[in-house]
Design a protein around this motif. Structure first.
Motif, mmCIF file in Angstrom:
data_model
loop_
_atom_site.group_PDB
_atom_site.id
_atom_site.type_symbol
_atom_site.label_atom_id
_atom_site.label_comp_id
_atom_site.label_asym_id
_atom_site.label_seq_id
_atom_site.Cartn_x
_atom_site.Cartn_y
_atom_site.Cartn_z
ATOM 1 N N THR A 97 0.867 -1.112 0.217
ATOM 2 C CA THR A 97 0.030 0.028 -0.012
ATOM 3 C C THR A 97 1.023 1.129 0.058
ATOM 4 O O THR A 97 2.092 1.062 0.235
ATOM 5 C CB THR A 97 -0.842 0.070 1.288
ATOM 6 N N ASP A 143 -2.900 3.829 5.754
ATOM 7 C CA ASP A 143 -3.433 4.652 4.493
ATOM 8 C C ASP A 143 -5.158 4.912 5.114
ATOM 9 O O ASP A 143 -5.726 3.740 5.611
ATOM 10 C CB ASP A 143 -3.589 3.342 3.353
ATOM 11 N N PRO A 152 -1.530 8.121 2.438
ATOM 12 C CA PRO A 152 -0.926 7.690 3.685
ATOM 13 C C PRO A 152 -1.088 8.814 4.710
ATOM 14 O O PRO A 152 -0.703 10.066 4.330
ATOM 15 C CB PRO A 152 0.712 7.826 3.024
#
Length: 292
Positions: free
Chosen positions: A3, A19, A24
């Motif tokens: 991710t 996330d 982020p």
């Protein structure tokens, strides 16, 4: 599957990241960001919206002086009014009109911002200077109360720039941020301010902000605010005059928020290849040539 947050941490960031809706964020504030849409605001709240290192401290102090009607520093650091960092209970204690600052995308903000028609000041800066300033801060900071004796970012400038331009950084892509706020500005009446314009003629930009907030001031007050909020004066005030309760503490020798406060330092950092690649990404993301 990796991710954005995992890629960022694998690339050199040492603090925990999570996330949230594809962006982020520091794990420390992830839960707050997730629930922020339902937060209640007041119709006289003012929001300062900036991507990190775009003049947030500078503009927040200016806005507070405009509301106060005089060139007098606020008691606390701007972190006392950081929308996504402080709890709703803490922010409720602030007197109206509250002046929040946030690094979030428009779609991440409380729905009441749009329903109430809160005043919004959006400041943007040359993204290359933002990148350099972010790298210098993150690679020089160690949290004083952190469990790890490591700087926030341990990679090289090249490593950082690669993550930065791909959006693998706290608060996500600066290109997405610019795109989304530009689109919002096409639909709503917000005050758009360019960092470089403030550097050229701060008093003029202060006047624009004051008029947008329906708080016009005498011309001499604009000049006084500009002087009080000059880089050297504001840095001194933040470090020596203001209450330090909301000042994040870093280990001795670590960099603070204030570095140079100049425009164009990116030229001392970007290689020709890095510059060309950055321009291409900018043009692809924003559908226009790099303007600086």
């Amino acid at each position: 599957m990796s991710t954005p947050a995992k890629i960022a941490m694998a690339g050199g960031f040492t603090f925990d990241m999570t996330d949230v809706d594809g962006v982020p964020e520091m794990t420390l504030i992830a839960d707050t960001v997730r629930t922020l849409k339902s937060r209640r605001l007041r119709n006289d709240d003012i929001l300062l919206c900036t991507y990190p290192k775009s003049g947030t401290h500078w503009t927040w102090e200016i806005l507070n002086m405009i509301v106060a009607g005089k060139a007098e520093y606020t008691k606390h650091w701007q972190n006392s009014a950081w929308l996504e960092y402080r709890t709703e209970e803490e922010l409720e204690e602030l007197a109206s009109p509250r002046i929040f600052h946030t690094h979030l995308l428009p779609r991440q903000l409380p729905e009441s911002v749009w329903r109430l028609g809160c005043k919004i000041v959006y400041v943007w800066r040359n993204p290359k200077d933002c990148a350099v300033s972010s790298f210098c801060q993150e690679s020089s900071q160690m949290w004083k109360d952190g469990s790890q004796d490591k700087y926030n970012f341990t990679g090289s400038w090249d490593d950082f720039l690669s993550l930065y331009q791909d959006g693998y950084i706290v608060f996500g892509s600066i290109f997405d941020y610019t795109h989304d706020w530009n689109k919002t500005a096409e639909k709503l009446t917000i005050c758009q301010v360019q960092y470089e314009d403030m550097k050229k003629n701060c008093a003029n930009e202060i006047r624009r902000m004051a008029e947008y907030l329906n708080r016009p001031l005498p011309e001499k007050t604009y000049v006084e605010i500009a002087e009080a909020c000059s880089f050297s004066n504001l840095k001194h005030a933040n470090e020596n005059i203001k209450d330090q309760t909301y000042h994040f503490k870093w280990q001795q020798g670590s960099s603070g928020y204030f570095r140079k406060g100049k425009s164009g330092d990116w030229k001392n950092w970007f290689t020709v290849a890095q510059n060309e690649k950055f321009d291409k990404i900018y043009e692809a993301k924003l559908k226009k040539p790099f303007p600086y």
